[in-house]
Write an enzyme that holds these catalytic residues in place. Sequence first.
Site, PDB file in Angstrom:
ATOM      1  N   HIS A  64      45.146  49.045  42.496  1.00 46.48           N
ATOM      2  CA  HIS A  64      44.860  49.313  40.576  1.00 46.48           C
ATOM      3  C   HIS A  64      46.047  49.987  40.747  1.00 46.48           C
ATOM      4  O   HIS A  64      45.573  51.043  41.595  1.00 46.48           O
ATOM      5  CB  HIS A  64      43.069  48.625  40.345  1.00 46.48           C
ATOM      6  N   GLY A  65      45.716  50.605  39.275  1.00 43.19           N
ATOM      7  CA  GLY A  65      46.089  51.908  38.682  1.00 43.19           C
ATOM      8  C   GLY A  65      44.973  53.173  38.128  1.00 43.19           C
ATOM      9  O   GLY A  65      42.958  52.564  38.860  1.00 43.19           O
TER      10      GLY A  65
END
Length: 145
Positions: A64-65
């Site tokens: 995920h970011g």
Amino acid sequence: MSRDVLKIDQVRIHSGSVTKEHAMREAADILEAAGAVTSAYYDAMLQREQTVSTYMGNELAIPHGTNETKDAILDSALSFVRYDDGVDWDGEKVSFVVGIAGKGDEHLDILSQIALLFSEDEEVARLKAATTAEELFALLSTVNR
């Protein structure tokens, strides 16, 4: 959450193996195709991976970011890909790569659902035994509740 974060076309099964970067690219591409993230999200995933591994144990990675790249997230969604020959995730064997994009704090709810699913060995065994994306999707339906 008012709508499903996981749809059938966001679930895939691959018989082989790929690199960690390839698996992350696929996760990002599925999220982008779902309209949940911009094309900048893959780079955000790579950035996160440089600071902390997203390997979670039990053959699961959740790329995920970073918090700084929240503007790349348009909506909440998941991608779920199983690699039957595994992915080398910094020396750990990963069979499940779950891409996650969460608008606001929704990612926390989504993460807790995934964590619950993967905390049970029988559930993980069922996820590994599913032969079709449809079967896998049915097993994952709890994330949409």
